[in-house]
Design a protein around this motif. Structure first.
Motif, PDB file in Angstrom:
ATOM      1  N   ALA A  63       0.797  -1.235   0.000  1.00 25.98           N
ATOM      2  CA  ALA A  63       0.000   0.000   0.000  1.00 25.98           C
ATOM      3  C   ALA A  63       0.825   1.278   0.000  1.00 25.98           C
ATOM      4  CB  ALA A  63      -0.942   0.004   1.204  1.00 25.98           C
ATOM      5  N   HIS A  64       2.157   1.146   0.094  1.00 28.57           N
ATOM      6  CA  HIS A  64       2.969   2.373   0.090  1.00 28.57           C
ATOM      7  C   HIS A  64       4.414   2.055  -0.286  1.00 28.57           C
ATOM      8  CE1 HIS A  64       4.057   6.488   1.224  1.00 28.57           C
ATOM      9  NE2 HIS A  64       5.167   5.957   1.714  1.00 28.57           N
ATOM     10  N   THR A  65       4.815   2.562  -1.437  1.00 28.64           N
ATOM     11  CA  THR A  65       6.216   2.406  -1.810  1.00 28.64           C
ATOM     12  C   THR A  65       6.664   3.548  -2.711  1.00 28.64           C
ATOM     13  OG1 THR A  65       7.895   0.881  -2.689  1.00 28.64           O
ATOM     14  CG2 THR A  65       5.785   0.951  -3.860  1.00 28.64           C
ATOM     15  N   HIS A  66       7.985   3.621  -2.908  1.00 32.06           N
ATOM     16  CA  HIS A  66       8.584   4.542  -3.880  1.00 32.06           C
ATOM     17  C   HIS A  66       9.536   3.664  -4.693  1.00 32.06           C
ATOM     18  CE1 HIS A  66       7.040   7.392  -0.975  1.00 32.06           C
ATOM     19  NE2 HIS A  66       7.792   6.844  -0.045  1.00 32.06           N
ATOM     20  N   LEU A  67       9.052   3.185  -5.840  1.00 29.51           N
ATOM     21  CA  LEU A  67       9.746   2.114  -6.553  1.00 29.51           C
ATOM     22  C   LEU A  67      11.172   2.456  -6.962  1.00 29.51           C
ATOM     23  CD1 LEU A  67       6.717   1.051  -8.739  1.00 29.51           C
ATOM     24  CD2 LEU A  67       7.872  -0.441  -7.092  1.00 29.51           C
ATOM     25  N   ALA A 221      -0.750  10.513   1.585  1.00 30.13           N
ATOM     26  CA  ALA A 221       0.185  11.456   2.222  1.00 30.13           C
ATOM     27  C   ALA A 221       1.020  10.728   3.266  1.00 30.13           C
ATOM     28  CB  ALA A 221      -0.591  12.598   2.889  1.00 30.13           C
ATOM     29  N   HIS A 222       2.239  11.225   3.486  1.00 33.76           N
ATOM     30  CA  HIS A 222       3.046  10.766   4.623  1.00 33.76           C
ATOM     31  C   HIS A 222       2.550  11.535   5.851  1.00 33.76           C
ATOM     32  CE1 HIS A 222       6.203  10.000   1.392  1.00 33.76           C
ATOM     33  NE2 HIS A 222       6.116   8.839   1.999  1.00 33.76           N
ATOM     34  N   VAL A 223       2.113  10.836   6.866  1.00 36.71           N
ATOM     35  CA  VAL A 223       1.507  11.517   8.021  1.00 36.71           C
ATOM     36  C   VAL A 223       2.200  11.107   9.324  1.00 36.71           C
ATOM     37  CG1 VAL A 223      -0.617  11.666   9.400  1.00 36.71           C
ATOM     38  CG2 VAL A 223      -0.742  11.869   6.914  1.00 36.71           C
ATOM     39  N   ALA A 259       0.220   7.198   5.069  1.00 34.25           N
ATOM     40  CA  ALA A 259       1.367   6.329   5.344  1.00 34.25           C
ATOM     41  C   ALA A 259       1.948   6.673   6.718  1.00 34.25           C
ATOM     42  CB  ALA A 259       2.428   6.512   4.273  1.00 34.25           C
ATOM     43  N   HIS A 260       2.365   5.662   7.431  1.00 37.85           N
ATOM     44  CA  HIS A 260       3.047   5.759   8.729  1.00 37.85           C
ATOM     45  C   HIS A 260       2.084   5.997   9.901  1.00 37.85           C
ATOM     46  CE1 HIS A 260       6.601   5.475   6.384  1.00 37.85           C
ATOM     47  NE2 HIS A 260       6.404   6.640   5.792  1.00 37.85           N
ATOM     48  N   SER A 261       1.614   7.232  10.068  1.00 37.97           N
ATOM     49  CA  SER A 261       0.745   7.567  11.218  1.00 37.97           C
ATOM     50  C   SER A 261       1.337   7.010  12.513  1.00 37.97           C
ATOM     51  CB  SER A 261      -0.670   7.025  10.984  1.00 37.97           C
ATOM     52  OG  SER A 261      -1.163   7.481   9.737  1.00 37.97           O
ATOM     53  N   THR A 310       5.786  -1.499   2.234  1.00 37.43           N
ATOM     54  CA  THR A 310       7.229  -1.636   2.464  1.00 37.43           C
ATOM     55  C   THR A 310       7.868  -0.273   2.662  1.00 37.43           C
ATOM     56  OG1 THR A 310       7.595  -1.546   0.073  1.00 37.43           O
ATOM     57  CG2 THR A 310       7.493  -3.738   1.100  1.00 37.43           C
ATOM     58  N   ASP A 311       7.286   0.777   1.990  1.00 30.74           N
ATOM     59  CA  ASP A 311       7.963   2.052   1.778  1.00 30.74           C
ATOM     60  C   ASP A 311       9.080   1.807   0.760  1.00 30.74           C
ATOM     61  OD1 ASP A 311       8.209   4.759   2.025  1.00 30.74           O
ATOM     62  OD2 ASP A 311       8.728   4.778   4.145  1.00 30.74           O
ATOM     63  N   GLY A 312       9.818   2.840   0.406  1.00 32.28           N
ATOM     64  CA  GLY A 312      10.858   2.675  -0.610  1.00 32.28           C
ATOM     65  C   GLY A 312      12.041   1.865  -0.087  1.00 32.28           C
TER      66      GLY A 312
HETATM   67 ZN   LIG Z   1       7.080   6.802   1.915  1.00 30.13          ZN
END
Ligand SMILES: [Zn+2]
Length: 449
Positions: A63-67, A221-223, A259-261, A310-312
């Motif tokens: 649900a959240h990455t920067h390939l 958004a990164h939160v 993302a994150h929270s 995973t995130d990037g």
């Molecule tokens: Zn991120």
């Protein structure tokens, strides 16, 4: 399109906490039957994939990455969020569209090889409009289902001018992307403020919900990733938390994914629930950057939809969601010093149905059900580290490895069969990634941070 029967597998549909030995029938990319027992062929056009010894489950949703960041694996190590982010943002000065293409395709293939069938690419560096176009081209070439979240930064000391955009300029560029790409089940779009409030102005935040609604886009958004972001919102905006701050701009909502929270209060969890917002939990990235532990157990208790990401690879090192599932399970057990605080089914749900819901794709994928698209994976349990199978949910989360994923199907198309990619060649991809990395690092090394 082909018709398939995947037979004799241990089916884990993720619609409820159950598994059974059976089969799944697929026609034109759609699941047409999910049943126990061995199926009879309905006609000669049906091809059979033998699932014996394997778990057949929904493909994982990242649900959240920067390939593109696979090119930046292990480059900036042992840094906290702010100094790390300064480098990640600064890199925009030397990243070219071809780096985004090669890195993103390589990231997609790593995802496929670890059982991901859908991902959300949270895009935030746009030194030129081609960067987003090349990322989308790479994702399309991979065959994955995706949501491309084209986010915006319009302020912030650490954001280089080349990737800072006035809201109207960014909106125009997003409209160009939407005009160029047909939206459908395979590719969806979102927008969003990248990391509010450290790189957004109140003007952008005021305008972005209207823009998103007008274009029928979700918000990513990164939160509240680190304490420093929360300190900024307190110091500069007089609010106690980032979710509370965003609420005044109507950013939380049923099509929003935060993302994150990590650093959010009980009241803010209530706000997430009330607005129907989803969270992408990225435990490996949070641990790597020393951010803290997201209150996921409390979110789940309050009924907030939580997905896994995973995130990037610059903050995770990999695109491996099996790794991330195990990390999520262990992190919350040790954090609460309570082994029963989170169970494997809940973790697996976050990585499948929870992710699909967070991305607005829950009518399409995330579970194995008749009528849903055939986004499926076969995980080989006939290996030393997976045997004997006593609790399939626990063993997928705690024992199975990405390399146990044998076959990956998206929309009825096989992207990997018996560990062999169907669209791409590993050796060529690795050579291209090494070349892109060597070129990018020469350029990065000329930068000062
Ligand atoms: Zn991120």
């Amino acid at each position: 399109m082909s018709s398939w029967i995947i037979s004799d597998a241990l089916v884990v549909p993720m619609t409820e906490r159950r598994s059974f030995t059976g089969h799944v029938r697929i026609r034109d990319g759609v699941i047409t039957a999910v049943d126990a027992g061995t199926p009879l062929k309905s006609d000669d056009s049906e091809k059979i994939i033998d699932g014996a010894g394997c778990v057949l489950m929904p493909g994982l949703v990242n649900a959240h990455t920067h390939l593109y960041q696979v090119l930046l694996r292990a480059v900036w190590e042992d840094l906290e969020l702010m100094p790390w982010l300064k480098r990640i943002y600064g890199c925009a000065r030397v990243l070219r569209p071809d780096h985004f293409y090669t890195g993103s395709l390589f990231g997609c293939v790593e995802a496929i090889r670890s059982g991901v069938t859908t991902l959300c690419e949270h895009n935030f560096l746009n030194p030129s409009p081609e960067c987003a176009f090349e990322t989308i081209r790479a994702i399309k070439d991979s065959g994955l289902r995706s949501v491309f979240a084209r986010t915006i930064m319009d302020a912030g000391e650490i954001v280089p001018d080349c990737t800072k955009e006035k809201p109207e300029q960014a909106f125009r560029r997003i409209e160009e992307i939407l005009a160029h790409h047909a939206r459908g089940e395979q590719l969806q779009f979102m927008t969003g403020p990248n990391t509010p409030p450290i790189n957004t102005t109140p003007r952008l935040l005021k305008e972005i919900r209207g823009f998103a609604d007008d274009k029928a886009l979700g918000i990513s958004a990164h939160v509240a990733e680190s304490k420093s972001v929360v300190e900024c919102v307190r110091r500069e905006h007089g609010k106690s938390g980032v979710v509370e701050f965003l609420q005044q701009f109507d950013i939380p909502g049923s099509n929003s994914i935060f993302a994150h929270s990590v650093h959010i209060s009980k009241d803010e969890i209530g706000l997430l629930k009330q607005t129907g917002s989803s969270v992408s939990h990225n435990p490996v990235s949070n641990m790597m950057l020393g951010d803290g532990v997201a209150p996921v157990v409390e979110m789940l208790r309050q009924g907030v939809n939580v997905a896994l990401g995973t995130d990037g690879a610059a903050s995770n090192h990999s695109q491996d969601l099996f790794d991330t599932m195990k990390a999520a399970s262990l992190l919350h057990k040790v954090h609460h010093q309570d082994a029963g605080v989170i169970d494997p089914y809940s973790v697996l749900r976050m990585a499948t149905a929870g992710g699909a819901k967070a991305l607005g794709l829950d009518s399409i994928c995330g579970t194995i059900e008749v009528g849903k698209r055939a986004d499926l994976i076969l995980v080989d349990m006939n290996t030393i580290h997976n045997q004997p199978v006593n609790d399939v949910f626990s063993q997928i989360v705690h024992c199975a490895k990405a390399s146990d994923v044998r076959t990956v199907m998206v929309n009825g198309e096989i992207l990997m069969r018996d560990r062999k990619l169907t669209r791409h060649d590993d050796a060529k991809l690795m050579a291209d990634a090494r070349q892109a990395n060597s070129d990018l690092m020469k350029r990065v090394n000329q930068l000062s941070f």
